[in-house]
Design an enzyme around this catalytic site. Structure first.
Site, PDB file in Angstrom:
ATOM      1  N   SER A  95      19.400  29.908  -7.738  1.00 60.22           N
ATOM      2  CA  SER A  95      18.994  29.780  -6.347  1.00 60.22           C
ATOM      3  C   SER A  95      17.472  29.934  -6.217  1.00 60.22           C
ATOM      4  O   SER A  95      16.737  29.240  -6.901  1.00 60.22           O
ATOM      5  CB  SER A  95      19.768  30.793  -5.500  1.00 60.22           C
ATOM      6  OG  SER A  95      19.585  30.579  -4.126  1.00 60.22           O
ATOM      7  N   ASP A 217      28.148  22.653  -2.271  1.00 51.58           N
ATOM      8  CA  ASP A 217      27.370  23.880  -2.107  1.00 51.58           C
ATOM      9  C   ASP A 217      26.816  23.873  -0.687  1.00 51.58           C
ATOM     10  O   ASP A 217      26.023  22.999  -0.325  1.00 51.58           O
ATOM     11  CB  ASP A 217      26.242  23.898  -3.144  1.00 51.58           C
ATOM     12  CG  ASP A 217      25.350  25.135  -3.061  1.00 51.58           C
ATOM     13  OD1 ASP A 217      25.382  25.848  -2.040  1.00 51.58           O
ATOM     14  OD2 ASP A 217      24.600  25.378  -4.023  1.00 51.58           O
ATOM     15  N   HIS A 246      27.768  28.280  -3.907  1.00 52.26           N
ATOM     16  CA  HIS A 246      26.365  28.503  -4.280  1.00 52.26           C
ATOM     17  C   HIS A 246      26.214  29.507  -5.421  1.00 52.26           C
ATOM     18  O   HIS A 246      25.138  29.641  -5.990  1.00 52.26           O
ATOM     19  CB  HIS A 246      25.607  28.985  -3.035  1.00 52.26           C
ATOM     20  CG  HIS A 246      24.118  28.995  -3.196  1.00 52.26           C
ATOM     21  ND1 HIS A 246      23.379  27.850  -3.460  1.00 52.26           N
ATOM     22  CD2 HIS A 246      23.214  30.018  -3.140  1.00 52.26           C
ATOM     23  CE1 HIS A 246      22.090  28.166  -3.540  1.00 52.26           C
ATOM     24  NE2 HIS A 246      21.965  29.475  -3.355  1.00 52.26           N
TER      25      HIS A 246
END
Length: 270
Positions: A95, A217, A246
């Site tokens: 991320s 996602d 995610h």
């Protein structure tokens, strides 16, 4: 114990010449890698750490000015590598930490052999001819929800981000680490992430990139992985997995861990 080591809860396990750095994303801490670490320690030296602001770090160390952009986190990564004498590493960033690694690699390309990114995005807001997945109004509502009731926001946000079964262990785990963050820090960090635009930096990345992404996602549309692939200055490769969510390394480890291991072991040119 050095200040960097203590502040970031740095852990070094395994013992080999090649180093793998595991960098977690927003709302989690180094525990998000628990399914991956056992597969690495026999072959690599593994460095785990917590980003400043994570619930496991001392909130008194969180400098709102330093972390008003992602550069502050990138310099933390460089400081950790320097503190432990790492001359070059395979950096696995999830991320926001994918972009943090990209920034760090532009500043110090000598410290990185390659970047392996999971659920990475250079910009979350939609723009003309760019689909990031969010409109400004979406983000305004998100920030207001955090301000009004952090606990309630966490319990709604976690299932959306993780995806899958509402009662899953992964959702419980993400809810726990998310709620451990101090609310004002969580809001500040999330605003920096969601309002950042790092597209202009991508051509300056000179380290090979392995871009890994879930098919579905909520935070990062699958087209973003292709955008990264097309715009990163270095050689890159994309793998879209059949996973949802995610945090696939937490919610679908049986699918994700073999993929990650393959990208950690093998170089693009091979």
């Amino acid at each position: 114990m050095g200040i960097v080591e203590e502040a970031h809860n740095v852990k070094i396990i395994g013992s080999d010449e090649q180093t793998v750095v595991l960098a977690h994303g927003f709302g989690t801490d180094q525990s998000v890698w628990k399914h991956l670490v056992p597969h690495l320690v026999d072959e690599y030296k593994v460095i785990l750490f917590d980003n400043m602001g994570a619930g496991t770090t001392n909130p008194d160390y969180f400098d709102f000015e330093r972390y008003s952009s992602l550069e502050g986190y990138a310099y933390d990564v460089i400081a950790i590598l320097e503190e432990f004498g790492v001359s070059s590493c395979i950096y696995v960033g999830h991320s926001v930490s994918a972009m943090i690694g990209a920034i760090a690699s532009i500043a110090r390309p000598d410290l990185f052999t390659k970047l392996v990114t999971i659920s990475a995005s250079p910009r979350y807001l939609n723009d003309s001819e760019y689909y990031g997945g969010f409109e400004q109004e979406d983000l305004n509502q998100l920030f207001e929800a955090i301000k009004s009731n952090y606990r309630a926001w966490c319990s709604g946000f976690a299932p959306l981000v993780v995806g899958g079964d509402m009662d899953s262990v992964a959702i419980q785990e993400f809810s726990r680490t998310l709620f451990n963050m101090r609310p004002d820090i969580a809001l500040s960090v999330l605003q920096i992430i969601f309002l950042s635009d790092l597209r202009h930096l991508l051509p300056h990345v000179s380290v090979p990139c392995h871009i890994i992404q879930s098919m579905k996602d909520l935070a990062v549309p699958v087209v973003v992985s292709e955008y990264l692939h097309q715009n990163i200055g270095a050689q890159s490769i994309v793998e879209v997995m059949s996973t949802e969510g995610h945090l696939p390394q937490l919610s679908s480890p049986d699918v994700v861990i073999p993929v990650l291991l393959r990208h950690i072991h093998h170089d693009i040119s091979v």
